[in-house]
Structures are given as structure tokens and as C-alpha cells.
Motif scaffolding. Structure first.
Motif, PDB file in Angstrom:
ATOM      1  N   GLY A   1       3.764  -7.084   8.740  1.00  0.00           N
ATOM      2  CA  GLY A   1       2.553  -6.461   8.217  1.00  0.00           C
ATOM      3  C   GLY A   1       2.097  -5.291   9.071  1.00  0.00           C
ATOM      4  O   GLY A   1       1.627  -4.277   8.553  1.00  0.00           O
ATOM      5  N   ALA A   2       2.266  -5.428  10.385  1.00  0.00           N
ATOM      6  CA  ALA A   2       1.870  -4.353  11.298  1.00  0.00           C
ATOM      7  C   ALA A   2       2.704  -3.098  11.078  1.00  0.00           C
ATOM      8  O   ALA A   2       2.172  -1.979  11.066  1.00  0.00           O
ATOM      9  N   GLU A   3       3.983  -3.276  10.876  1.00  0.00           N
ATOM     10  CA  GLU A   3       4.871  -2.140  10.631  1.00  0.00           C
ATOM     11  C   GLU A   3       4.469  -1.415   9.355  1.00  0.00           C
ATOM     12  O   GLU A   3       4.411  -0.185   9.310  1.00  0.00           O
ATOM     13  N   ALA A   4       4.189  -2.185   8.308  1.00  0.00           N
ATOM     14  CA  ALA A   4       3.778  -1.571   7.045  1.00  0.00           C
ATOM     15  C   ALA A   4       2.483  -0.781   7.217  1.00  0.00           C
ATOM     16  O   ALA A   4       2.334   0.315   6.678  1.00  0.00           O
ATOM     17  N   LEU A   5       1.565  -1.324   7.990  1.00  0.00           N
ATOM     18  CA  LEU A   5       0.288  -0.646   8.206  1.00  0.00           C
ATOM     19  C   LEU A   5       0.473   0.660   8.970  1.00  0.00           C
ATOM     20  O   LEU A   5      -0.123   1.688   8.624  1.00  0.00           O
ATOM     21  N   LEU A   6       1.334   0.646   9.975  1.00  0.00           N
ATOM     22  CA  LEU A   6       1.581   1.855  10.760  1.00  0.00           C
ATOM     23  C   LEU A   6       2.327   2.922   9.974  1.00  0.00           C
ATOM     24  O   LEU A   6       2.124   4.117  10.190  1.00  0.00           O
ATOM     25  N   LEU A   7       3.192   2.501   9.071  1.00  0.00           N
ATOM     26  CA  LEU A   7       3.984   3.451   8.296  1.00  0.00           C
ATOM     27  C   LEU A   7       3.244   3.961   7.064  1.00  0.00           C
ATOM     28  O   LEU A   7       3.739   4.852   6.372  1.00  0.00           O
ATOM     29  N   GLY A   8       2.071   3.405   6.797  1.00  0.00           N
ATOM     30  CA  GLY A   8       1.301   3.806   5.624  1.00  0.00           C
ATOM     31  C   GLY A   8       0.461   5.041   5.894  1.00  0.00           C
ATOM     32  O   GLY A   8       0.811   5.895   6.713  1.00  0.00           O
ATOM     33  N   GLN A   9      -0.652   5.124   5.209  1.00  0.00           N
ATOM     34  CA  GLN A   9      -1.533   6.288   5.319  1.00  0.00           C
ATOM     35  C   GLN A   9      -2.083   6.423   6.743  1.00  0.00           C
ATOM     36  O   GLN A   9      -2.131   5.450   7.496  1.00  0.00           O
ATOM     37  N   PRO A  10      -2.533   7.597   7.125  1.00  0.00           N
ATOM     38  CA  PRO A  10      -3.072   7.804   8.478  1.00  0.00           C
ATOM     39  C   PRO A  10      -4.273   6.906   8.753  1.00  0.00           C
ATOM     40  O   PRO A  10      -5.103   6.672   7.870  1.00  0.00           O
ATOM     41  N   LEU A  11      -4.361   6.447   9.997  1.00  0.00           N
ATOM     42  CA  LEU A  11      -5.478   5.618  10.437  1.00  0.00           C
ATOM     43  C   LEU A  11      -6.257   6.287  11.569  1.00  0.00           C
ATOM     44  O   LEU A  11      -7.160   5.681  12.151  1.00  0.00           O
ATOM     45  N   THR A  12      -5.902   7.522  11.858  1.00  0.00           N
ATOM     46  CA  THR A  12      -6.484   8.207  13.014  1.00  0.00           C
ATOM     47  C   THR A  12      -7.967   8.526  12.835  1.00  0.00           C
ATOM     48  O   THR A  12      -8.646   8.846  13.810  1.00  0.00           O
ATOM     49  N   HIS A  13      -8.477   8.463  11.611  1.00  0.00           N
ATOM     50  CA  HIS A  13      -9.885   8.740  11.368  1.00  0.00           C
ATOM     51  C   HIS A  13     -10.779   7.554  11.706  1.00  0.00           C
ATOM     52  O   HIS A  13     -11.996   7.699  11.810  1.00  0.00           O
ATOM     53  N   LEU A  14     -10.180   6.371  11.877  1.00  0.00           N
ATOM     54  CA  LEU A  14     -10.972   5.178  12.152  1.00  0.00           C
ATOM     55  C   LEU A  14     -11.622   5.254  13.526  1.00  0.00           C
ATOM     56  O   LEU A  14     -11.049   5.790  14.470  1.00  0.00           O
ATOM     57  N   ARG A  15     -12.787   4.669  13.635  1.00  0.00           N
ATOM     58  CA  ARG A  15     -13.404   4.496  14.950  1.00  0.00           C
ATOM     59  C   ARG A  15     -12.860   3.238  15.625  1.00  0.00           C
ATOM     60  O   ARG A  15     -12.710   3.202  16.841  1.00  0.00           O
ATOM     61  N   SER A  16     -12.610   2.191  14.823  1.00  0.00           N
ATOM     62  CA  SER A  16     -12.112   0.949  15.400  1.00  0.00           C
ATOM     63  C   SER A  16     -11.151   0.255  14.447  1.00  0.00           C
ATOM     64  O   SER A  16     -11.295   0.344  13.220  1.00  0.00           O
ATOM     65  N   LEU A  17     -10.184  -0.424  15.040  1.00  0.00           N
ATOM     66  CA  LEU A  17      -9.202  -1.223  14.308  1.00  0.00           C
ATOM     67  C   LEU A  17      -9.038  -2.524  15.073  1.00  0.00           C
ATOM     68  O   LEU A  17      -8.552  -2.534  16.208  1.00  0.00           O
ATOM     69  N   ASP A  18      -9.455  -3.615  14.472  1.00  0.00           N
ATOM     70  CA  ASP A  18      -9.432  -4.916  15.143  1.00  0.00           C
ATOM     71  C   ASP A  18      -8.295  -5.766  14.577  1.00  0.00           C
ATOM     72  O   ASP A  18      -8.319  -6.154  13.409  1.00  0.00           O
ATOM     73  N   LEU A  19      -7.311  -6.026  15.420  1.00  0.00           N
ATOM     74  CA  LEU A  19      -6.165  -6.854  15.042  1.00  0.00           C
ATOM     75  C   LEU A  19      -6.056  -8.070  15.957  1.00  0.00           C
ATOM     76  O   LEU A  19      -4.990  -8.691  16.053  1.00  0.00           O
ATOM     77  N   SER A  20      -7.138  -8.424  16.628  1.00  0.00           N
ATOM     78  CA  SER A  20      -7.099  -9.512  17.598  1.00  0.00           C
ATOM     79  C   SER A  20      -6.775 -10.847  16.932  1.00  0.00           C
ATOM     80  O   SER A  20      -7.062 -11.043  15.752  1.00  0.00           O
ATOM     81  N   HIS A  21      -6.201 -11.748  17.723  1.00  0.00           N
ATOM     82  CA  HIS A  21      -5.589 -12.997  17.249  1.00  0.00           C
ATOM     83  C   HIS A  21      -4.500 -12.669  16.241  1.00  0.00           C
ATOM     84  O   HIS A  21      -4.715 -12.647  15.034  1.00  0.00           O
TER      85      HIS A  21
ATOM     86  N   ALA B   1      -1.682   1.570   1.653  1.00  0.00           N
ATOM     87  CA  ALA B   1      -1.826   2.593   0.608  1.00  0.00           C
ATOM     88  C   ALA B   1      -3.151   2.472  -0.137  1.00  0.00           C
ATOM     89  O   ALA B   1      -3.323   3.105  -1.177  1.00  0.00           O
ATOM     90  N   ALA B   2      -4.088   1.680   0.389  1.00  0.00           N
ATOM     91  CA  ALA B   2      -5.348   1.440  -0.318  1.00  0.00           C
ATOM     92  C   ALA B   2      -6.280   2.645  -0.208  1.00  0.00           C
ATOM     93  O   ALA B   2      -6.548   3.127   0.888  1.00  0.00           O
ATOM     94  N   PRO B   3      -6.797   3.154  -1.324  1.00  0.00           N
ATOM     95  CA  PRO B   3      -7.672   4.337  -1.291  1.00  0.00           C
ATOM     96  C   PRO B   3      -8.910   4.168  -0.421  1.00  0.00           C
ATOM     97  O   PRO B   3      -9.383   5.141   0.175  1.00  0.00           O
ATOM     98  N   VAL B   4      -9.457   2.952  -0.335  1.00  0.00           N
ATOM     99  CA  VAL B   4     -10.702   2.768   0.400  1.00  0.00           C
ATOM    100  C   VAL B   4     -10.558   3.070   1.886  1.00  0.00           C
ATOM    101  O   VAL B   4     -11.516   3.472   2.550  1.00  0.00           O
ATOM    102  N   VAL B   5      -9.350   2.906   2.422  1.00  0.00           N
ATOM    103  CA  VAL B   5      -9.146   3.056   3.869  1.00  0.00           C
ATOM    104  C   VAL B   5      -9.506   4.459   4.339  1.00  0.00           C
ATOM    105  O   VAL B   5     -10.030   4.642   5.445  1.00  0.00           O
ATOM    106  N   ALA B   6      -9.264   5.458   3.529  1.00  0.00           N
ATOM    107  CA  ALA B   6      -9.475   6.851   3.941  1.00  0.00           C
ATOM    108  C   ALA B   6     -10.928   7.155   4.287  1.00  0.00           C
ATOM    109  O   ALA B   6     -11.205   8.105   5.019  1.00  0.00           O
ATOM    110  N   ARG B   7     -11.881   6.360   3.773  1.00  0.00           N
ATOM    111  CA  ARG B   7     -13.282   6.642   4.073  1.00  0.00           C
ATOM    112  C   ARG B   7     -13.935   5.562   4.930  1.00  0.00           C
ATOM    113  O   ARG B   7     -15.144   5.567   5.129  1.00  0.00           O
TER     114      ARG B   7
END
Length: 307
Positions: free
Chosen positions: A247-267, A226-232
Motif C-alpha cells: 500500500g505504501a508503494e502505491a501511495l508513493l507512486l500515485g499523485q503528488p503528496l508534497t502539498h500536504l502539511r502532515s502525513l500520519d502512517l504511524s503503527h 488517485a483520489a481527487p480529494v487528496v489534492a486539496r
């Protein structure tokens, strides 16, 4: 994971080690110069190496500088005052890495650091600052108009440094990378300490946010939902941490992430099913869910870089 090799590039430039006596064929060569001294050396040897570099290369030709070991980094912090004293000569310095050393030179959690506000004040044109190690790392409130990239690599980042960052002003910062680490090695920050960053009000240019190597990765992911900074943002990086399905579930159920170019969740410590959901639900995003980890028999989850 440990840091077992030195950088070959920094700030988009090849890294070239400098030793006193090195002959430079062409001044003004676009490289990141690296200086480092031996284990039994100290401030005098660092000062001599820096002076030799500036005299040989031409101080005004140095645009990127990498400082490796300063002798006994486990015992005392870097001689930052040598750089500030040379500010009138290093007029073109734009990129700086302090503490670029491998685990064989010093474990990351043992690297002593210092107060960085005076250095930032001395170099108002600095654009890139990377720091490795966080024992004794401090940042008093400072305003810097040109810094666009800040990376702090640690096994445990003190909350006091983050608060100092929050009280500072970096209006040009586009890339922020913080390795939060573990409480065992001094990483005592909680999500509330990160709230000003996640709000983003004081970081108007931010495009990449990396909150890496975090023992509290689930809490961070939940807050980012729900962090405002994520949208930009263009890039979000939660790699190297202890992220689980919660944590992953919360992130997916939160605000849209489709605008991102990359999302790194490795390790990570996500299940294969949860990891697959990111690729399925974010088809236009470059998602990295590599390096799946397993908890130990006690259910313990660990970060990539600690000691």
C-alpha cells in the motif's frame, strides 16, 4: 493498543467531570463538562446527571459536553433522546462526544450506539461530534450545515454507517476521522464504500481526512493514490492500521503528496527502507512513520484498536 485513560481536553477545552452535588463557582466557565454513571445505573441516572448539570451550570452556558458510560453500554445504546429533548435548553452546545470511556468501562467493540440523524437535526449549530463505539451505529441521510468535525472511533465501522454518511450533506465539514477497524468486529466496509469520500465532491470544505485503524489499509492507500480529494487536503492520516509496503508503494507512486502539511502512517507494517522513502521523497511534509510493527509467524497484520 487500548484506550486506557479519559480525555483531559476536548474541542480545545479542558474536560471537567461533573457529579451531582458539584458546586460551580463561576457559571460560564469555558470547559467541556463530562457526565458518566456507574455500571449498575441506567437511563434514569443519566437523565438525573444531565438535569443536575444543566441546572447547576446553566444549560445555556454548556458549549461542550462529553458523555461517558451510560450504565451498561455493552447492552444498550446511549440515551440520545435525552439530549434531543433538551435542545431548547442546550442552545449553545457546539461540541459533543458520545461514548468517551476506557476499556475498563467497556471495550470499544462492545459499545452500543444508535441512530444519529435525529440528534444532528436537533442541534443545527453543532460543530464537533465525536463518537466512540459502533455496534448498532446508524446514520440516516441528514443535512447539517454547521458540522465541521466528525470523528468515529471503532474497532469495526459498519459499511451501512459510511453509506448513510455518503447520502448525507455536510458542506462545512473540514475534518473527517473514521476508524474502520476489522471485519471480525463489524468493520465490513470496502474501498467502494469510501469512493464518495475520496472523490470529495460532497465535501467541499474538507482539509483533513483520517481513515485510521484499518485492516484494509493497503486497499485504502492504493485508492487514495488517485483520489481527487487528496489534492486539496492539508492532512492525511492512515495511522493505526495494517499498512504494508504494498500500500505504501502505491501511495508513493500515485499523485503528488508534497502539498500536504502532515502525513500520519504511524503503527504500520512497512519495512524500514519503505518508511525511510516517505521522509526522503516528502521533505517538506511532517511525516510520522513511528511505531513499526512486525507480523506474527503466520504473516498476520493487526490494527491498533480492535476489541
Amino acid at each position: 493498543m487500548t484506550i486506557g485513560s479519559n480525555l483531559t481536553t476536548f474541542a480545545g477545552l479542558p474536560v471537567r467531570p461533573f457529579e451531582p452535588g458539584t458546586r460551580v463557582q463561576r457559571r460560564g466557565e469555558r470547559v467541556a463538562w463530562r457526565i458518566s454513571v456507574g455500571y449498575d445505573d441506567g437511563e434514569r441516572e443519566v437523565a438525573d446527571a444531565l438535569e443536575a448539570l444543566m441546572s447547576t451550570v446553566g444549560a445555556h452556558h454548556i458549549t461542550a459536553l462529553v458523555i461517558g458510560s451510560w450504565g451498561e453500554p455493552h447492552a444498550f445504546g446511549p440515551p440520545l433522546h435525552l439530549l434531543t429533548a433538551a435542545r431548547d435548553r442546550l442552545t449553545e452546545l457546539r461540541a459533543l462526544f458520545i461514548g468517551e470511556m476506557t476499556y475498563e468501562e467497556c471495550e470499544i467493540s462492545w459499545i452500543n450506539q444508535g441512530e444519529y440523524a435525529p440528534l444532528l437535526g436537533a442541534f443545527p449549530a453543532l460543530e464537533v461530534l465525536h463518537i466512540r463505539g459502533a455496534d448498532g451505529l446508524r446514520l440516516s441521510p441528514v443535512r447539517h450545515r454547521r458540522l465541521r468535525e466528525l470523528c468515529v472511533q471503532s474497532g469495526g465501522l459498519p459499511a451501512s454507517f459510511i453509506r448513510g454518511f455518503n447520502d448525507s450533506s455536510f458542506p462545512a465539514l473540514t475534518d473527517l476521522e473514521l476508524w474502520l477497524g476489522t471485519r471480525e468486529y463489524g468493520g465490513d466496509a470496502v474501498v467502494d464504500d469510501l469512493t464518495p469520500i475520496m472523490t470529495g465532491t460532497e465535501l467541499p470544505a474538507l482539509k483533513r481526512l483520517a481513515l485510521c485503524n484499518a485492516e484494509i489499509a493497503d486497499d485504502v492507500a492504493t485508492a487514495l493514490a488517485a483520489a481527487p480529494v487528496v489534492a486539496r487536503l492539508e492532512s492525511l492520516d492512515l495511522s493505526m492500521g495494517a499498512l504494508s509496503d504494498a500500500g505504501a508503494e502505491a501511495l508513493l507512486l500515485g499523485q503528488p503528496l508534497t502539498h500536504l502539511r502532515s502525513l500520519d502512517l504511524s503503527h504500520h507494517f512497512m519495512s524500514q527502507e519503505m518508511a525511510a522513502r516517505f521522509a526522503e521523497e516528502l521533505p517538506g511534509v511532517r511525516v510520522d512513520v513511528s511505531d513499526e510493527q512486525e507480523t506474527d509467524e503466520d504473516g498476520f497484520r493487526y490494527v491498533s484498536v480492535a476489541e
